[in-house]
Design a protein around this motif. Structure first.
Motif: not given
Length: 643
Positions: A143-154
């Motif tokens: 997620a971090s590599a794609l610029g996403l936050g933890l909320g995006d993958i919760a």
């Protein structure tokens, strides 16, 4: 070269006869699936089949036989049995590998057959961090590599994503553009790319399996070359095959002239936690139109234990066929007892009594006794280790968990053999193995006599060096590297391709030296100290203690299962899987099985609520739980003399 014989002239080698179904399977020239229960002689059947196919010329030169097992020691055991039966020129056309070794060899040899975007660099490394248990951290990194936050993958279940998408979806990755709008696939692709483009690339064995399946599927030349090389394939312990491994088998050999023989027992499927494919033996039979063979005989256990096994098998699988003793015996010295203790201290005291009596009075070798537990050994061993320390003389107990895999490695066997000969300990078998290895690794044109003299000098150098080497891993490593130079490290790696890539070879060397130095005890002579340390690693005079999973494929005179209680079997919502674990534990025993229950363990009350199902199964077989007074415990265990 020894001439071949006709199929009519062939007869089983080393045994008087085979049961009819086994002989049919041995002589078969079509795909087959062999259902073989505990002690049925699965390894023996495959060894006899290899002998039959090679000795009769049905598997004619230059074609070969490939045997794939799950455990290194099982692969080595089968290889040794074939080598004992056949002339060297025939046995040399038999390859006995694990699934991991087969897959790694395919990737290393044909890496350039992969699309560039899915090709690891040449010096890739094996990662033991990339695994299901770390799925959460892996997903967060993606997620971090794609610029996403933890909320995006919760909303994404971590372990399901790892198994179903990251590993499970890879057969579709060449068409990944179709899934570019799917977040879970984008995350999986990001992690794959990140692992592969690194210098060096990092991958685990599951990823290797996916890469090899893609390699075979996209390159008909590689697939056809594999089929042309292997006329016959043996698949051992097939009930534990994962979807990744089955995909490789199917892609490699489906609709080909290669004849496959799968051997296993659904009642011994205890690897679903590691991805074992549900109903894989039936799937294989359907996909490959495999003829079924069912083996009934049990050559391992006494008739009394076989009767109980038959009852347990019916509880797990109502249609299970009743097993029979291999020689037709109807009675013997088999024992099964279940004892209840007040607490784990009383349990440990009683077990230590039994161990002491078994070793000293019944003359049972320590390695013929095994202590099993369902989960981590360290959770069940502390009280027992303390109790045995006060009683044992000339033997001990050790946790096999950390050393079992190391001891099965070829490099460990080579180093152990060299130290055995150098320290003058029962050296004949070790010396023979070293000479056989030397014959394989000696370059063409170099005289055998010269090479043998170099080996002798190498062993003399090792013996002299061990006399003055301090038990420090770095110093010992330097000495052992000098011995390996006799064979040639690069030639050894070519002989054992699992060591070619990355630093796996160096890590094993370091691990072996660390273990040896840790166990070194100053004695009258440094050679005695190294000899004792090696014997400690090998486990000589030690009673092994391990989990049920580690015991697969092994057998013992006496099996003691500690902790038949809810805390150990907490997954009885799936009675088949836990029943299989129970079945496997019981079936390791040749003469005696002892189960224990402790009313208090880990400082708290233990229960039999969930595990009552297993007690009911034993009761149905005529085995009832007995309260055990530690003072007269041995009176409940009549003597069984070791043969």
């Amino acid at each position: 070269m020894k001439r071949t014989i006709t199929p009519e002239e062939w007869s089983p080698v080393g045994v008087s006869s085979l049961e009819q179904a086994a002989e049919f399977a041995v002589r078969s020239e079509t795909n087959g699936v062999v259902v073989a229960g505990p002690g049925a002689g699965k390894t023996e059947l495959l060894a006899q089949r290899a002998d039959y196919l090679l000795r009769t010329g049905i598997c004619a030169p230059p074609r070969r036989i490939l045997a794939i097992s799950f455990k290194r020691d099982a692969a080595r055991n089968l290889e040794e049995r074939v080598a004992e039966r056949l002339p060297k020129e025939m046995a040399s056309r038999f390859d006995s590998w694990t699934f991991d070794k087969f897959s790694k060899q395919m990737l290393d040899r044909f890496r350039k057959g992969l699309p560039t975007c899915w090709r690891p660099v040449d010096n890739y490394e094996l990662s033991f961090w990339i695994k299901e248990q770390n799925a959460g951290r892996i997903l967060e990194n993606c997620a971090s590599a794609l610029g996403l936050g933890l909320g995006d993958i919760a909303h994404i279940p971590r372990r399901e994503w790892y198994n179903d998408v990251f590993i499970g979806a890879f057969p579709l990755l060449e068409d990944i553009a179709e899934y570019s709008d799917d977040l879970e696939y984008r995350l999986a692709t990001a992690f794959w790319k990140g692992c592969l483009v690194r210098q060096p690339s990092i991958i685990n064995f599951q990823m290797i399996s996916r890469l090899v399946e893609l390699q075979l599927r996209m390159n008909p030349a590689i697939r056809n070359g594999l089929r042309a090389t292997y006329a016959f394939v043996f698949l051992d312990e097939f009930q534990d095959t994962t979807n990744l491994q089955y995909d490789i088998v199917k892609t490699a050999f489906h609709d080909s002239s290669t004849i496959l023989t799968a051997v296993g027992d659904p009642k011994q499927c205890i690897m679903t936690w590691a991805g074992a494919l549900d109903g894989v033996m039936k799937t294989f039979a359907n996909d490959f139109s495999a003829k079924p063979y069912i083996l009934r005989r049990n050559y391992r256990s006494e008739p009394e234990l076989i009767t109980i096994l038959g009852s347990l098998a019916k509880q797990i699988e109502p249609d299970a066929i009743e097993p029979a003793h291999g020689t037709g015996k109807t009675s013997g010295e088999g024992q099964c007892r279940v004892f209840e203790f007040a607490d784990d201290r009383a349990e440990a005291h009683a077990i230590s009594q039994l161990l002491d009596y078994s070793v000293k009075q019944e003359n049972i070798p320590p390695r013929e006794i095994c202590i099993l537990c369902r989960k981590l050994v360290v959770n069940y061993s502390q009280e027992l280790f303390r109790s045995v320390e006060h009683r044992a003389e000339g033997y001990g107990i050790r946790d096999e968990s950390s050393l079992q895999d190391l001891l099965a490695e070829p490099i460990t066997i080579i180093l152990s053999d060299a130290i055995t000969v150098a320290t003058g300990t029962s050296e004949s078998e070790s010396w023979s193995r070293l000479q056989e290895l030397l014959a394989i690794t000696t370059p063409k044109g170099k005289g055998r006599r010269t090479a043998s003299r170099m080996l002798s000098l190498g062993i003399d150098y090792l013996a002299a060096s061990l006399l003055v080497t301090e038990p420090e891993p770095d110093k010992l490593l330097e000495v052992l590297q000098g011995v390996l130079a006799v064979f040639g490290v690069e030639r050894l790696k070519q002989q054992f391709p699992q060591y070619i890539q990355g630093d796996y070879f160096d890590k094993l060397m370091t691990q072996f030296c660390d273990n040896l130095c840790t166990r070194f005890v100053s004695e009258a002579s440094p050679l005695d100290g190294w000899r004792t340390a090696l014997q400690s690693i090998i486990g000589m005079n030690s009673i092994p203690m391990m989990t049920v999973h580690k015991s697969k494929g092994l057998e013992y005179h006496t099996v003691i299962f500690m902790g038949l209680e809810d805390a150990a079997f907490n997954n009885l919502k799936d009675p088949v899987e836990e029943g299989n674990n129970f079945f496997v534990a019981f079936s390791r025993a040749k003469k005696r099985v002892v189960f224990t229950f402790s009313r208090r363990r880990f400082g708290s009350q233990q229960r039999q609520t969930n595990v009552q199902l297993l007690y009911d199964w034993l009761a149905a077989a005529g085995v009832q739980i007995e309260p055990a007074d530690q003072l007269d415990f041995l009176n409940g265990i009549p003597s069984i003399q070791h043969e």
